[in-house]
Design an enzyme around this catalytic site. Structure first.
Site, PDB file in Angstrom:
ATOM      1  N   GLU A 176       0.834  -1.206   0.000  1.00  0.00           N
ATOM      2  CA  GLU A 176       0.000   0.000   0.000  1.00  0.00           C
ATOM      3  C   GLU A 176       0.865   1.251   0.000  1.00  0.00           C
ATOM      4  O   GLU A 176       0.545   2.241  -0.672  1.00  0.00           O
ATOM      5  CB  GLU A 176      -0.925  -0.007   1.221  1.00  0.00           C
ATOM      6  CG  GLU A 176      -1.970   1.105   1.248  1.00  0.00           C
ATOM      7  CD  GLU A 176      -1.512   2.375   1.962  1.00  0.00           C
ATOM      8  OE1 GLU A 176      -2.300   3.340   1.985  1.00  0.00           O
ATOM      9  OE2 GLU A 176      -0.382   2.407   2.496  1.00  0.00           O
ATOM     10  N   GLU A 177       1.952   1.203   0.768  1.00  0.00           N
ATOM     11  CA  GLU A 177       2.780   2.392   0.936  1.00  0.00           C
ATOM     12  C   GLU A 177       3.509   2.795  -0.352  1.00  0.00           C
ATOM     13  O   GLU A 177       3.980   3.915  -0.473  1.00  0.00           O
ATOM     14  CB  GLU A 177       3.804   2.166   2.058  1.00  0.00           C
ATOM     15  CG  GLU A 177       3.193   1.946   3.433  1.00  0.00           C
ATOM     16  CD  GLU A 177       2.523   3.180   4.012  1.00  0.00           C
ATOM     17  OE1 GLU A 177       2.519   4.240   3.349  1.00  0.00           O
ATOM     18  OE2 GLU A 177       2.007   3.096   5.147  1.00  0.00           O
TER      19      GLU A 177
END
Length: 480
Positions: A176-177
């Site tokens: 996600e990051e």
């Protein structure tokens, strides 16, 4: 939560929100369920989620980070260990669990998808959180907090085993990051029909900020209504999650036309004076002072905010997917066949000679027992049986009698071992240090395997010198 902001604003879907009565807030989620139950079949009261259990998951994620370079970034050993921790808990609880390799991720690693296998497969409510963090620290608020809240809700659902009106699916996303890559990969992997089965996706990213705001994604939408209803009942006056628009894993679902919502407690944006007046905390300071920093540890999470989020998730889950009625009753009874070994080897699978009436090691009752090892040579022997545990009971107890006889003379060093496993998880280990005259009763709790068919296994391992015998008799697995 992902660090960069999209250049285009995400349009907010406006719909009629659930109207909350103007009476005083209910004292509990159960009271809220009774007050706000929708038309149609009445949902059972949502359970209270123990925040201490959620905090225990966060502590485990921090330990994993500490043991793996200080972080849980996607593709790292810390992330892989985090997946293994969540997966083991879910499998033991009875979920259908799959790992999906994200081949397009910046750091190739796996999404974890867990489905509670009850309810109509074409009516899915999905709850997700990203499991990865940044490399700067252990990533506890961002986002072990959302991951831990969902894990504990999933475990409580499995323990309660209510009647389901919809299928519930949980997801823990990777990468996600680096740009919402894990969730985007998952959504792109779905067919149009599979996407249509998902009636709502709920995202939880940074839900324990110490200078918290109370934010809901697409707060005026019908999808958000149960989340808002619960926080409204606590008098929290939640607001739209503008800081998080397009920056977390709900965005790929929204882009695919799937209704979305979720909770957030804020990241690096600063709390206004108006917000501080209604929520407390420090005006002008970031919601999360340790956002993407090494200090994002278990000390960087508010237990109060975490608890309000966890209970709100439970309320929404019960409203959306749990029906009225009484769960299937406990059928009880004995799950182990031929536990005294007096009826031959069936249904056991055992190494040659393990089930025996040899007189050198007497049985506790009758003539037969299971005698593992005792050779004084390097050897592994096993004894196993597939068992089915009924659902709906309050007690599940594995019991057996064990006699350990050894020629080892040490009182401190383990040379030979007996491992007891169920469903691949180790319940207990005994060794030459447990040697004693006669049989000793052993009892182990196996409630985590309710409603499942799993393999019960005894494995004896012995080194090259001085025998240790592990003699097992009168095995029972009682549900009541």
């Amino acid at each position: 939560m992902r660090g960069r902001t999209l250049t285009a604003a995400v349009a907010l879907a406006v719909a009629t929100a659930l109207t909350v009565p103007s009476t005083a807030p209910p004292a509990s989620a159960s009271a809220l369920t009774r007050t706000l139950a929708p038309a149609g079949p009445v949902a059972l009261a949502a359970p209270d989620i123990a925040v201490a259990n959620v905090q225990a998951h966060l502590a485990q994620f921090q330990t994993i980070a500490q043991q793996n370079g200080g972080h849980r970034r996607a593709g790292s050993a810390g992330y892989t260990a985090s997946v293994a921790y969540v997966k083991a808990k879910l499998q033991a609880a009875g979920y259908t669990v799959t790992e999906q390799a994200c081949t397009s991720c910046v750091y190739r690693s796996n999404n974890l998808i867990a489905e509670w296998p009850v309810g109509p497969a074409d009516q899915v409510v999905m709850f997700g959180a990203h499991l990865d963090g940044v490399s700067a620290g252990p990533g506890i608020n961002d986002n072990a907090s959302g991951s831990g809240v969902l894990l504990e809700n999933a475990l409580v659902l499995a323990q309660q085993r209510p009647t389901m009106t919809k299928r519930v699916r949980f997801a823990w996303w990777t990468d996600e990051e680096q740009g919402l890559n894990g969730s985007e990969f998952y959504v792109n992997s779905l067919s149009a029909t599979q996407r249509g089965y998902i009636k709502g996706y709920y995202n939880f990213d940074m839900v324990g900020s110490t200078n918290a705001g109370y934010f809901i994604n697409r707060i005026t939408s019908t999808t958000a209504a149960p989340l808002k209803a619960y926080w409204d009942s606590l008098g929290l006056q939640p607001e739209e999650n503008r800081e998080g628009q397009g920056r977390s894993d709900d965005y790929p679902f929204q882009q695919a036309g799937i209704p979305t919502s979720g909770y957030a407690a804020g990241a690096s944006a600063r709390k206004t004076s108006t917000q501080a007046a209604k929520w407390g905390g420090t005006s002008g300071a970031s919601y999360d002072p340790c956002y993407h920093r090494s200090c994002d540890t278990t000390s960087n999470v508010s237990a109060t905010v975490l608890n309000r989020t966890a209970d709100g998730v439970a309320y929404a889950l019960w409203q959306l997917a749990v029906g009225g009625g009484t769960p299937a009753p406990c059928t009880g009874g004995e799950a182990v066949g031929n536990g005294s070994f007096e009826s031959g080897t069936t249904p056991w699978t055992a190494s040659t000679g393990v089930i025996t009436n040899a007189t050198q090691q007497p049985a506790r009752t009758g003539s037969y027992k299971a005698w593992l090892n005792g050779d004084g040579t390097t050897r592994t022997e096993t004894l196993s049986q597939s068992v089915t545990l009924p659902a709906g009971c309050t007690s599940y107890s594995l019991a057996f009698h064990l006699h350990v006889d050894t020629a080892e003379t040490t009182s401190t060093r383990v040379y030979d071992r007996l491992t007891v496993q169920i469903g691949g998880a180790t319940l207990a280990t005994y060794s030459n240090l447990n040697a004693a005259a006669g049989y000793v009763a052993r009892t182990l709790d196996v409630a985590g395997y309710a409603g499942q068919t799993v393999t019960l296994t005894f494995t004896g391992t012995e080194d090259a010198s001085l025998q240790t015998s592990f003699v097992v008799d009168d095995v029972t697995l009682q549900a009541s």
